[in-house]
Design a protein around this motif. Structure first.
Motif, PDB file in Angstrom:
ATOM      1  N   SER A 154      14.652  62.122  47.846  1.00  0.00           N
ATOM      2  CA  SER A 154      14.278  60.706  46.975  1.00  0.00           C
ATOM      3  C   SER A 154      15.707  61.873  45.881  1.00  0.00           C
ATOM      4  N   LEU A 155      15.521  63.092  46.160  1.00  0.00           N
ATOM      5  CA  LEU A 155      16.465  64.465  45.614  1.00  0.00           C
ATOM      6  C   LEU A 155      17.658  64.028  45.884  1.00  0.00           C
ATOM      7  N   LEU A 156      18.140  63.647  47.030  1.00  0.00           N
ATOM      8  CA  LEU A 156      19.456  63.604  47.458  1.00  0.00           C
ATOM      9  C   LEU A 156      19.913  61.795  48.041  1.00  0.00           C
ATOM     10  N   ARG A 157      19.016  61.317  47.797  1.00  0.00           N
ATOM     11  CA  ARG A 157      19.319  59.606  46.926  1.00  0.00           C
ATOM     12  C   ARG A 157      19.600  59.442  45.666  1.00  0.00           C
ATOM     13  N   ALA A 158      19.298  60.255  45.283  1.00  0.00           N
ATOM     14  CA  ALA A 158      20.087  59.913  43.583  1.00  0.00           C
ATOM     15  C   ALA A 158      21.213  60.231  43.543  1.00  0.00           C
ATOM     16  N   VAL A 159      22.276  60.738  43.951  1.00  0.00           N
ATOM     17  CA  VAL A 159      22.953  60.630  44.775  1.00  0.00           C
ATOM     18  C   VAL A 159      23.758  59.886  45.997  1.00  0.00           C
ATOM     19  N   GLY A 160      23.314  59.414  45.747  1.00  0.00           N
ATOM     20  CA  GLY A 160      24.229  58.895  47.681  1.00  0.00           C
ATOM     21  C   GLY A 160      23.076  58.081  48.312  1.00  0.00           C
ATOM     22  N   ASP A 161      23.594  58.223  49.418  1.00  0.00           N
ATOM     23  CA  ASP A 161      22.964  57.633  51.067  1.00  0.00           C
ATOM     24  C   ASP A 161      22.789  59.193  51.362  1.00  0.00           C
ATOM     25  N   VAL A 162      21.456  58.771  52.144  1.00  0.00           N
ATOM     26  CA  VAL A 162      20.462  60.005  53.260  1.00  0.00           C
ATOM     27  C   VAL A 162      20.333  59.470  54.511  1.00  0.00           C
ATOM     28  N   ALA A 163      20.801  60.261  55.695  1.00  0.00           N
ATOM     29  CA  ALA A 163      19.875  60.165  56.901  1.00  0.00           C
ATOM     30  C   ALA A 163      19.201  62.115  57.310  1.00  0.00           C
ATOM     31  N   TRP A 164      17.803  61.389  57.702  1.00  0.00           N
ATOM     32  CA  TRP A 164      17.580  63.110  58.339  1.00  0.00           C
ATOM     33  C   TRP A 164      18.153  62.770  60.075  1.00  0.00           C
ATOM     34  N   VAL A 165      18.311  64.329  60.589  1.00  0.00           N
ATOM     35  CA  VAL A 165      18.277  64.220  61.672  1.00  0.00           C
ATOM     36  C   VAL A 165      17.214  65.436  62.331  1.00  0.00           C
ATOM     37  N   GLU A 166      16.739  65.924  63.376  1.00  0.00           N
ATOM     38  CA  GLU A 166      15.855  66.682  64.386  1.00  0.00           C
ATOM     39  C   GLU A 166      16.790  67.793  64.610  1.00  0.00           C
ATOM     40  N   ASP A 167      17.963  67.383  65.068  1.00  0.00           N
ATOM     41  CA  ASP A 167      19.246  68.371  65.754  1.00  0.00           C
ATOM     42  C   ASP A 167      19.385  69.007  64.643  1.00  0.00           C
ATOM     43  N   GLU A 168      19.420  70.041  64.304  1.00  0.00           N
ATOM     44  CA  GLU A 168      19.971  71.174  63.245  1.00  0.00           C
ATOM     45  C   GLU A 168      22.098  71.099  63.333  1.00  0.00           C
ATOM     46  N   SER A 169      22.360  71.318  65.269  1.00  0.00           N
ATOM     47  CA  SER A 169      23.346  71.505  65.697  1.00  0.00           C
ATOM     48  C   SER A 169      24.324  70.153  65.491  1.00  0.00           C
ATOM     49  N   LEU A 170      23.319  69.184  64.577  1.00  0.00           N
ATOM     50  CA  LEU A 170      24.514  68.232  64.314  1.00  0.00           C
ATOM     51  C   LEU A 170      25.287  67.730  63.083  1.00  0.00           C
ATOM     52  N   LEU A 171      24.735  69.130  62.432  1.00  0.00           N
ATOM     53  CA  LEU A 171      25.108  69.416  60.799  1.00  0.00           C
ATOM     54  C   LEU A 171      26.442  69.523  61.322  1.00  0.00           C
ATOM     55  N   ASP A 172      26.831  69.948  62.690  1.00  0.00           N
ATOM     56  CA  ASP A 172      28.695  70.452  61.837  1.00  0.00           C
ATOM     57  C   ASP A 172      29.203  69.730  62.535  1.00  0.00           C
ATOM     58  N   PRO A 173      29.139  68.733  63.154  1.00  0.00           N
ATOM     59  CA  PRO A 173      29.816  67.912  63.806  1.00  0.00           C
ATOM     60  C   PRO A 173      29.729  66.640  62.005  1.00  0.00           C
ATOM     61  N   VAL A 174      28.347  66.545  61.564  1.00  0.00           N
ATOM     62  CA  VAL A 174      28.321  65.890  60.321  1.00  0.00           C
ATOM     63  C   VAL A 174      29.228  66.279  59.967  1.00  0.00           C
ATOM     64  N   THR A 175      29.281  68.048  58.850  1.00  0.00           N
ATOM     65  CA  THR A 175      30.144  68.157  58.322  1.00  0.00           C
ATOM     66  C   THR A 175      32.159  67.524  58.479  1.00  0.00           C
ATOM     67  N   ALA A 176      32.161  68.113  60.071  1.00  0.00           N
ATOM     68  CA  ALA A 176      33.200  67.867  60.042  1.00  0.00           C
ATOM     69  C   ALA A 176      33.675  65.904  60.088  1.00  0.00           C
ATOM     70  N   VAL A 177      32.298  65.138  59.714  1.00  0.00           N
ATOM     71  CA  VAL A 177      32.905  63.432  59.150  1.00  0.00           C
ATOM     72  C   VAL A 177      32.902  63.425  57.965  1.00  0.00           C
ATOM     73  N   SER A 178      31.842  63.839  57.427  1.00  0.00           N
ATOM     74  CA  SER A 178      31.612  63.110  55.786  1.00  0.00           C
ATOM     75  C   SER A 178      32.007  64.065  54.789  1.00  0.00           C
ATOM     76  N   GLY A 179      31.437  65.536  55.369  1.00  0.00           N
ATOM     77  CA  GLY A 179      31.725  66.767  54.656  1.00  0.00           C
ATOM     78  C   GLY A 179      32.826  66.653  54.108  1.00  0.00           C
ATOM     79  N   SER A 180      33.774  67.177  55.047  1.00  0.00           N
ATOM     80  CA  SER A 180      35.448  67.257  54.900  1.00  0.00           C
ATOM     81  C   SER A 180      35.924  65.470  54.600  1.00  0.00           C
ATOM     82  N   GLY A 181      35.392  64.646  55.084  1.00  0.00           N
ATOM     83  CA  GLY A 181      35.932  62.901  55.700  1.00  0.00           C
ATOM     84  C   GLY A 181      36.848  63.068  53.579  1.00  0.00           C
ATOM     85  N   PRO A 182      36.143  63.300  53.130  1.00  0.00           N
ATOM     86  CA  PRO A 182      37.127  63.167  51.619  1.00  0.00           C
ATOM     87  C   PRO A 182      38.692  63.193  51.624  1.00  0.00           C
TER      88      PRO A 182
END
Length: 275
Positions: A154-182
């Motif tokens: 709910s805290l994260l969704r207050a500023v946009g969309d949220v997706a949850w993953v089980e595998d922490e290693s996915l946050l590296d490509p997540v960072t590359a696509v959406s974190g750096s994407g703008p």
């Protein structure tokens, strides 16, 4: 103290820069946070000054006595996170979850500083969170309860969309696509404007066209249930001007291999920073 839920929780926000401040604005607007203590040596953003729900603390030692947060949000820069964390180990308890929005800091690094009993959610938001249009991906350690996951969502969704993953290693490509994407999109606007200039447009008009076109196309994509490929095809007349441009952009040496290399480079750098 408020029970951990989706409304009226108590928060300790460590770091209130652009991202932390934008998220806090969203939480207060949504009514999720009833009481917030903010640790920010630089002081509160002007928009938050005078808000009765927010208390400024210059450091961990000046957090109001008896303040027991449902969530400790860690929003300091990754470079200083390791030096900041030990001061908050005393807040580790079953009713408190630590939510990180810092790029590259792993759950293992938080567990090392806070102890294995700490409930930790690692998330990767992006800068459109500043206007309530962010995209965040999150992962929790095994200590996090379903109620705490719901609260963090709910805290994260207050500023946009949220997706949850089980595998922490996915946050590296997540960072590359959406974190750096703008930044990639902003670069595309620059490139389109320069190409317009090269085709004969005045610089100011070229930039105006590029900005408005990318912003409008993004909003169309946001509002439409149609997939990106179908929206692209709808703009493309056979043998028309758009097709001529796409023949260049979609060639074997066009935009896709460039993006493949760019995202791979960003993901690799994310892994390096986590070491």
């Amino acid at each position: 103290m408020a029970q951990a839920g989706t409304q009226g929780c108590t928060l300790l926000l460590v770091g209130c820069g652009k991202m932390g401040g934008a998220m806090l604005d969203g939480w207060l607007t949504a009514g999720i946070a009833s009481s917030v203590a903010v640790v920010e040596p630089s002081g509160l953003p002007e928009s938050l000054r005078g808000n009765p729900a927010v208390v400024l603390a210059g450091g961990p030692d000046s957090v109001p006595a008896g303040f027991v947060p449902d969530v400790v949000v860690l929003a300091v820069k990754p470079q200083v996170m390791d030096s900041v964390l030990p001061a908050y180990r005393a807040l580790v308890r079953p009713g408190t979850v630590f939510l990180s929005v810092a790029a590259g800091k792993t759950i293992a690094s938080f567990e090392s500083a806070l102890g294995e009993g700490a409930a930790i959610v690692r998330s990767m938001p992006n800068t459109p969170a500043a206007i309530g249009r962010g995209m965040t991906v999150a992962v929790g350690n095994p200590v996090v309860t379903e109620a705490q996951k719901t609260l963090c969502d709910s805290l994260l969704r207050a500023v946009g969309d949220v997706a949850w993953v089980e595998d922490e290693s996915l946050l590296d490509p997540v960072t590359a696509v959406s974190g750096s994407g703008p930044a990639y999109i902003f670069l595309m606007v620059e490139a389109m404007a320069k190409a317009g200039e090269a085709a004969g447009l005045p610089a100011e008009l070229a930039m105006r066209l590029a900005r408005a076109t990318v912003a409008g196309a993004g909003e169309l994509l946001h509002q439409s249930p149609t997939g990106a490929a179908d929206l692209r095809k709808a703009v493309t007349s056979p043998n028309g001007t758009t097709q001529a441009a796409l023949d260049v952009l979609m060639a074997g040496d066009g935009i896709q291999p460039l993006f493949d290399r760019a995202v791979a480079a960003a993901a690799n750098r994310s892994r390096e920073l986590a070491k």
